[in-house]
Motif scaffolding. Sequence first.
Motif, mmCIF file in Angstrom:
data_model
loop_
_atom_site.group_PDB
_atom_site.id
_atom_site.type_symbol
_atom_site.label_atom_id
_atom_site.label_comp_id
_atom_site.label_asym_id
_atom_site.label_seq_id
_atom_site.Cartn_x
_atom_site.Cartn_y
_atom_site.Cartn_z
ATOM 1 N N PRO A 77 43.723 77.605 30.286
ATOM 2 C CA PRO A 77 44.193 76.796 29.154
ATOM 3 C C PRO A 77 45.237 75.768 29.576
ATOM 4 N N VAL A 78 45.147 74.578 29.002
ATOM 5 C CA VAL A 78 46.101 73.511 29.267
ATOM 6 C C VAL A 78 46.516 72.910 27.932
ATOM 7 N N GLY A 79 47.731 72.430 27.834
ATOM 8 C CA GLY A 79 48.231 71.865 26.590
ATOM 9 C C GLY A 79 47.660 70.483 26.319
ATOM 10 N N ILE A 80 47.418 70.196 25.040
ATOM 11 C CA ILE A 80 46.901 68.879 24.663
ATOM 12 C C ILE A 80 47.909 67.794 25.032
ATOM 13 N N ASP A 81 49.192 68.056 24.859
ATOM 14 C CA ASP A 81 50.215 67.070 25.242
ATOM 15 C C ASP A 81 50.149 66.763 26.734
ATOM 16 N N ASP A 82 49.865 67.787 27.543
ATOM 17 C CA ASP A 82 49.735 67.558 28.986
ATOM 18 C C ASP A 82 48.505 66.707 29.295
ATOM 19 N N LEU A 83 47.418 66.938 28.576
ATOM 20 C CA LEU A 83 46.220 66.121 28.777
ATOM 21 C C LEU A 83 46.492 64.654 28.458
ATOM 22 N N ILE A 84 47.240 64.422 27.387
ATOM 23 C CA ILE A 84 47.579 63.039 27.013
ATOM 24 C C ILE A 84 48.399 62.382 28.117
ATOM 25 N N ARG A 85 49.387 63.120 28.635
ATOM 26 C CA ARG A 85 50.268 62.554 29.667
ATOM 27 C C ARG A 85 49.514 62.317 30.975
ATOM 28 N N LEU A 86 48.720 63.303 31.393
ATOM 29 C CA LEU A 86 48.061 63.216 32.697
ATOM 30 C C LEU A 86 46.887 62.247 32.704
ATOM 31 N N SER A 87 46.250 62.080 31.562
ATOM 32 C CA SER A 87 45.088 61.191 31.504
ATOM 33 C C SER A 87 45.468 59.743 31.220
ATOM 34 N N SER A 88 46.712 59.520 30.789
ATOM 35 C CA SER A 88 47.172 58.187 30.386
ATOM 36 C C SER A 88 46.344 57.603 29.246
ATOM 37 N N ALA A 89 45.682 58.468 28.488
ATOM 38 C CA ALA A 89 44.908 58.030 27.321
ATOM 39 C C ALA A 89 45.749 58.236 26.070
ATOM 40 N N SER A 90 45.372 57.558 25.005
ATOM 41 C CA SER A 90 46.096 57.706 23.743
ATOM 42 C C SER A 90 45.825 59.081 23.151
ATOM 43 N N PRO A 91 46.741 59.574 22.312
ATOM 44 C CA PRO A 91 46.484 60.860 21.659
ATOM 45 C C PRO A 91 45.173 60.872 20.884
ATOM 46 N N ALA A 92 44.838 59.769 20.219
ATOM 47 C CA ALA A 92 43.595 59.724 19.443
ATOM 48 C C ALA A 92 42.378 59.843 20.346
ATOM 49 N N ILE A 93 42.409 59.187 21.516
ATOM 50 C CA ILE A 93 41.286 59.270 22.455
ATOM 51 C C ILE A 93 41.120 60.699 22.959
ATOM 52 N N VAL A 94 42.231 61.332 23.355
ATOM 53 C CA VAL A 94 42.162 62.708 23.877
ATOM 54 C C VAL A 94 41.605 63.653 22.819
ATOM 55 N N ARG A 95 42.093 63.533 21.610
ATOM 56 C CA ARG A 95 41.633 64.446 20.561
ATOM 57 C C ARG A 95 40.160 64.201 20.229
ATOM 58 N N THR A 96 39.702 62.973 20.323
ATOM 59 C CA THR A 96 38.296 62.684 20.067
ATOM 60 C C THR A 96 37.408 63.315 21.133
ATOM 61 N N VAL A 97 37.812 63.185 22.399
ATOM 62 C CA VAL A 97 37.028 63.794 23.484
ATOM 63 C C VAL A 97 36.995 65.314 23.329
ATOM 64 N N LEU A 98 38.131 65.911 22.962
ATOM 65 C CA LEU A 98 38.156 67.367 22.765
ATOM 66 C C LEU A 98 37.232 67.783 21.621
ATOM 67 N N LEU A 99 37.199 66.989 20.564
ATOM 68 C CA LEU A 99 36.271 67.269 19.461
ATOM 69 C C LEU A 99 34.821 67.224 19.942
ATOM 70 N N GLU A 100 34.495 66.207 20.729
ATOM 71 C CA GLU A 100 33.136 66.079 21.238
ATOM 72 C C GLU A 100 32.751 67.299 22.073
ATOM 73 N N LEU A 101 33.655 67.713 22.959
ATOM 74 C CA LEU A 101 33.377 68.860 23.822
ATOM 75 C C LEU A 101 33.234 70.147 23.019
ATOM 76 N N GLU A 102 34.085 70.294 22.019
ATOM 77 C CA GLU A 102 34.025 71.517 21.217
ATOM 78 C C GLU A 102 32.739 71.592 20.414
ATOM 79 N N LEU A 103 32.335 70.482 19.833
ATOM 80 C CA LEU A 103 31.103 70.478 19.040
ATOM 81 C C LEU A 103 29.872 70.620 19.915
ATOM 82 N N ALA A 104 30.022 70.348 21.210
ATOM 83 C CA ALA A 104 28.933 70.591 22.161
ATOM 84 C C ALA A 104 28.941 72.030 22.673
ATOM 85 N N GLY A 105 29.932 72.841 22.222
ATOM 86 C CA GLY A 105 30.014 74.235 22.655
ATOM 87 C C GLY A 105 30.599 74.408 24.034
ATOM 88 N N ARG A 106 31.359 73.410 24.507
ATOM 89 C CA ARG A 106 31.883 73.446 25.874
ATOM 90 C C ARG A 106 33.387 73.697 25.935
#
Length: 372
Positions: free
Chosen positions: A331-360
């Motif tokens: 497990p990794v924190g969403i805040d850490d993903l935002i910082r490490l990826s240099s993506a906006s919070p909205a982009i990170v949360r959208t990608v996480l939604l996509e992955l979750e709805l894909a069952g991944r």
Amino acid sequence: MDNNQPTTIHLSDAQRIDWLRLIRSDNVGPRTFRSLVNHFGSARAALERLPDLARRGGAARPGRIFGEDDAKRELAASRKFGVSLLAPGEAGYPPRLAGIDDAPPLLGVRGRLEAAMRPMIAIVGSRNASGAGLKFAERLAHDLGDAGFVIASGLARGIDQAAHRASLGSGTLAVLAGGHDRIYPPEHEDLLYALLEKGGAISEMPMGHVPRARDFPRRNRLISGVSLGVVVIEAAHRSGSLITARIAAEQGREVFAVPGSPLDPRAAGTNDLIKQGAALVTEAADVINAVTPILDRPVELPGREPEEIASFDEPDHSDRARIVALLGPSPVGIDDLIRLSSASPAIVRTVLLELELAGRLERHGGGLVSMI
């Protein structure tokens, strides 16, 4: 004791159908439900985007979307059984449960709705309880009930059963692991009907759902979630009651433990809780004194479902690749993903939604996520 709690939402029939369809669709849990509605502004708008999100998350085929006719049938069956499917903020939805980050978007509530709105203390413990443990559970539940608290527990054998029975006259809430028509253990069906007279029962599961082993830890978060605090009476190491205590601490609830003999393995877990900082309980006053200051704090309830579509940032391929590369089985924190990826919070949360709805993707407490 002030039992009046504000309500902030009332779903229309059409919204309730949409909410039910969304939460019953594949790969949509309570946290994902909230993220989807926050992203798209309504459950109906989110339902329309599910196939596309799952495809972009890498799903080989779209997950099942719960049909409108199925939702209408479930709603009708629930009402026929005396169960109200309520959203956080509606009258009858326990106010403190509404504040946890994985609160059920729709909760099946049966019995006296006003009982679900009153301050609650959870009492849990061993199914194979000692006579002394059962006697103390009865006395504690009775005294807390006399003080105005509703007693919440899981309708299990042992401590749960003793706590429910001792608080029938003052009000007690049964938190179910299965559907309202699938009581476990079956011999407690009479106890359930007795407690509905002045108390109630809640479940997030659909009618007809037979509880499985993995449903009980999920149920335990509701037991602690509805409550100001959780009292553990007799719990062996690695027991379900200790899971409830751990979740209670994560939710910011008070954790209480009743000490027991060091020679009794049924007291090993509770004695360890006391060593770890849980409040020691020998009488109802210990609980009442600890939770009274909390009663003066206002309960934060969720707002109305937005009418307008929320802003939504579309990630591109490079955004998605950077975020996925940072994810793994740990497990990794969403805040850490935002910082490490240099993506906006909205982009990170959208990608996480996509992955979750894909069952991944799996979501954990405390804003943590991991790849499945």
